[in-house]
Design a protein around this motif. Structure first.
Motif, mmCIF file in Angstrom:
data_model
loop_
_atom_site.group_PDB
_atom_site.id
_atom_site.type_symbol
_atom_site.label_atom_id
_atom_site.label_comp_id
_atom_site.label_asym_id
_atom_site.label_seq_id
_atom_site.Cartn_x
_atom_site.Cartn_y
_atom_site.Cartn_z
ATOM 1 N N VAL A 1 0.866 -1.186 0.000
ATOM 2 C CA VAL A 1 0.000 0.000 0.000
ATOM 3 C C VAL A 1 0.895 1.226 0.000
ATOM 4 C CG1 VAL A 1 -1.829 1.250 1.198
ATOM 5 C CG2 VAL A 1 -1.739 -1.254 1.331
ATOM 6 N N GLU A 2 0.532 2.237 -0.785
ATOM 7 C CA GLU A 2 1.309 3.479 -0.828
ATOM 8 C C GLU A 2 0.368 4.669 -0.756
ATOM 9 O OE1 GLU A 2 4.692 5.798 -3.514
ATOM 10 O OE2 GLU A 2 3.586 4.103 -4.368
ATOM 11 N N ALA A 3 0.808 5.699 -0.065
ATOM 12 C CA ALA A 3 0.061 6.960 -0.003
ATOM 13 C C ALA A 3 1.061 8.104 0.031
ATOM 14 C CB ALA A 3 -0.826 6.992 1.242
ATOM 15 N N TRP A 4 0.696 9.248 -0.553
ATOM 16 C CA TRP A 4 1.613 10.380 -0.573
ATOM 17 C C TRP A 4 0.867 11.702 -0.608
ATOM 18 C CZ3 TRP A 4 0.636 7.425 -4.904
ATOM 19 C CH2 TRP A 4 0.152 8.088 -6.014
ATOM 20 N N GLU A 5 1.587 12.753 -0.265
ATOM 21 C CA GLU A 5 1.100 14.125 -0.330
ATOM 22 C C GLU A 5 2.212 14.994 -0.896
ATOM 23 O OE1 GLU A 5 -1.494 15.991 0.123
ATOM 24 O OE2 GLU A 5 -2.968 14.872 1.326
ATOM 25 N N GLU A 6 1.839 16.022 -1.655
ATOM 26 C CA GLU A 6 2.805 16.986 -2.171
ATOM 27 C C GLU A 6 2.528 18.361 -1.570
ATOM 28 O OE1 GLU A 6 2.895 17.014 -6.405
ATOM 29 O OE2 GLU A 6 3.712 14.970 -6.565
ATOM 30 N N ASP B 1 -3.149 8.073 4.065
ATOM 31 C CA ASP B 1 -4.134 7.063 4.454
ATOM 32 C C ASP B 1 -3.764 5.738 3.794
ATOM 33 O OD1 ASP B 1 -6.288 5.557 5.178
ATOM 34 O OD2 ASP B 1 -7.812 7.010 4.582
ATOM 35 N N VAL B 2 -3.353 4.744 4.596
ATOM 36 C CA VAL B 2 -3.001 3.425 4.071
ATOM 37 C C VAL B 2 -4.031 2.373 4.466
ATOM 38 C CG1 VAL B 2 -0.527 3.851 3.905
ATOM 39 C CG2 VAL B 2 -1.491 3.074 6.079
ATOM 40 N N GLY B 3 -5.229 2.823 4.783
ATOM 41 C CA GLY B 3 -6.317 1.909 5.112
ATOM 42 C C GLY B 3 -6.389 1.576 6.575
ATOM 43 N N PHE B 4 -5.440 0.823 7.059
ATOM 44 C CA PHE B 4 -5.438 0.441 8.474
ATOM 45 C C PHE B 4 -4.934 1.554 9.379
ATOM 46 C CE2 PHE B 4 -1.654 -1.329 6.359
ATOM 47 C CZ PHE B 4 -0.659 -0.603 6.990
#
Length: 419
Positions: free
Chosen positions: A377-382, A396-399
């Motif tokens: 799972v991957e999540a990012w913000e710029e 947000d990676v779900g868990f």
């Protein structure tokens, strides 16, 4: 015999080069004893200021009003003390190798320490002192005087690229790696481990797990990278020095922000650094806080930062480096399935959290989570760069749901003595 015009020229040149009014009035007196004293005093003065100008490029001046007294004392330094400093520095530079301990792995690193003590200890404290300048210095309060984005040094990685002297992989290493810039000449730690918490490195994975810098590194002469690594033995008496060096970097102007690769060899090893020359940059301090859920056991994780969209002139020839820093990862925290990140009041304790960001680029903060190469799972913000203030985002990676806060600050490049 000198001609009259030659005499006049010689005396005029002597007066022009004489910086002390009292010395000028005595310079051409007939008294030989006075002449020698004055000339010696001038020589000491010239040596001292030459040394400072070589280190700083100009006389060091602190521009912060809270340190007005320090600045005044710096400018009013007693000439006799200055002379002693200059003499000691010259003696250190001419130090005979015969006086060195033959068991020392790198004599130049010892000379660097001695030169540092002679030149800087009066104003910047002990050689072992770490920088007292914190990150986020101007996040909430603007600087007293106008500051502008600075050229800074990004540290991407450091590894032991080669070993010799009977060493064999794997190695349990401890010690420190630090950078000294012209702001306070103190250690800005990027790696530090005690003997009891040494890191095991191998030929397949020789990278040090970096923990710094603690503030942005100003890319301005003088800049020195200092390494002191030891290998843990069966007992403390059997510990051995792996790397002992202190290397200066030449800070060249570059049109583009770009990657730098520096390799230095000591007696028993070779160190390789991947660095970034970041133009017109600001300091970003990153924090991550869990707001919902938790990190599950058995999941690997990695928090990473990188720059995207840096200003790049393709049509301009790139000297020394033609590689952009875009998307070059800075590992903030990496952990395996057996090690869940430490959380205090919901805040994840990152190994590194200070990054330099070009003002025309964006900072990308991402998290990767996976279990046995599956369920990745991957999540990012710029975040767009700012000169001050804060930026907010969510991963947000779900868990697990996490808030990301970036504190922005300009960086001062004025020398800041401790004393």
């Amino acid at each position: 015999m000198e001609k009259p015009n030659e005499v006049l020229m010689r005396e005029a040149l002597g007066k022009r080069n004489c910086r002390d009014p009292e010395a000028e009035s005595h310079q051409f007196r007939a008294d030989e004893g006075e002449n020698k004293e004055v000339l010696a005093r001038l020589a000491w003065e010239e040596a001292f200021w030459d040394d400072l100008e070589q280190s700083y490029g100009s006389r060091p001046v602190r521009r912060d009003t809270e340190h007005a007294e320090t600045k005044a004392s710096w400018r009013k330094m007693d000439l006799a003390t200055a002379s002693q400093k200059a003499a000691a520095a010259a003696a250190a530079a001419a130090w005979s190798e015969d006086e060195e301990d033959d068991d020392d792995p790198d004599r130049e690193a010892l000379r660097f320490r001695k030169r540092w003590n002679y030149i800087w200890s009066e104003h910047f404290g002990s050689f072992e002192d770490t920088t007292l300048i914190p990150p986020m210095r101007f996040t909430d309060e603007p600087p007293v005087e106008r500051l502008y984005p600075s050229t800074t040094l990004q540290i991407f990685s450091a590894k032991v690229a080669g070993i010799g002297g009977g060493f064999q992989w794997p190695l349990d290493v401890f010690g420190l790696v630090a950078i000294r810039d012209s702001v306070d000449e103190n250690r800005n730690i990027i790696f530090q481990r005690s003997r009891d918490e040494c890191q095991t490195i191998t030929g397949e994975d020789p990278y040090l797990e970096l923990t710094g810098p603690t503030r942005a590194v100003v890319l301005w002469d003088p800049l020195t990278i200092e390494v002191y690594l030891r290998v843990k033995g069966p007992s403390e008496l059997e510990d051995k020095t792996l790397c002992f060096l202190a290397e200066g970097m030449i800070c060249l102007d570059r049109v583009n922000s770009c990657l730098l690769h520096e390799t230095w060899t000591s007696k028993y090893s070779t160190m390789e650094f991947t660095l970034g020359h970041i133009n017109a940059s600001v300091e970003a301090t990153i924090s991550v806080r869990v707001v919902d859920g938790s990190w599950p056991d058995g999941f690997h994780g990695q928090f990473v930062a990188c720059l995207v969209g840096t200003h790049w002139f393709d049509e301009v020839p790139a000297f020394y480096s033609s590689t952009s820093v875009d998307d070059k990862e800075i590992v903030l925290l990496s952990f395996g399935d057996e090690k869940v990140p430490a959380v205090v009041d919901g805040v994840i304790e990152l190994s590194r959290r200070v990054v330099s960001v070009e003002t025309t680029s964006k900072l990308k903060v991402s998290v990767n989570a996976w279990q046995d190469d599956n369920n990745a799972v991957e999540a990012w913000e710029e975040f767009s760069a700012k000169e001050r203030g804060r930026s907010f985002g969510t991963l947000d990676v779900g868990f697990c749901k996490m808030d990301v806060i970036v504190g922005w600050s300009l960086v001062t490049d004025y020398p800041e003595p401790r004393r």
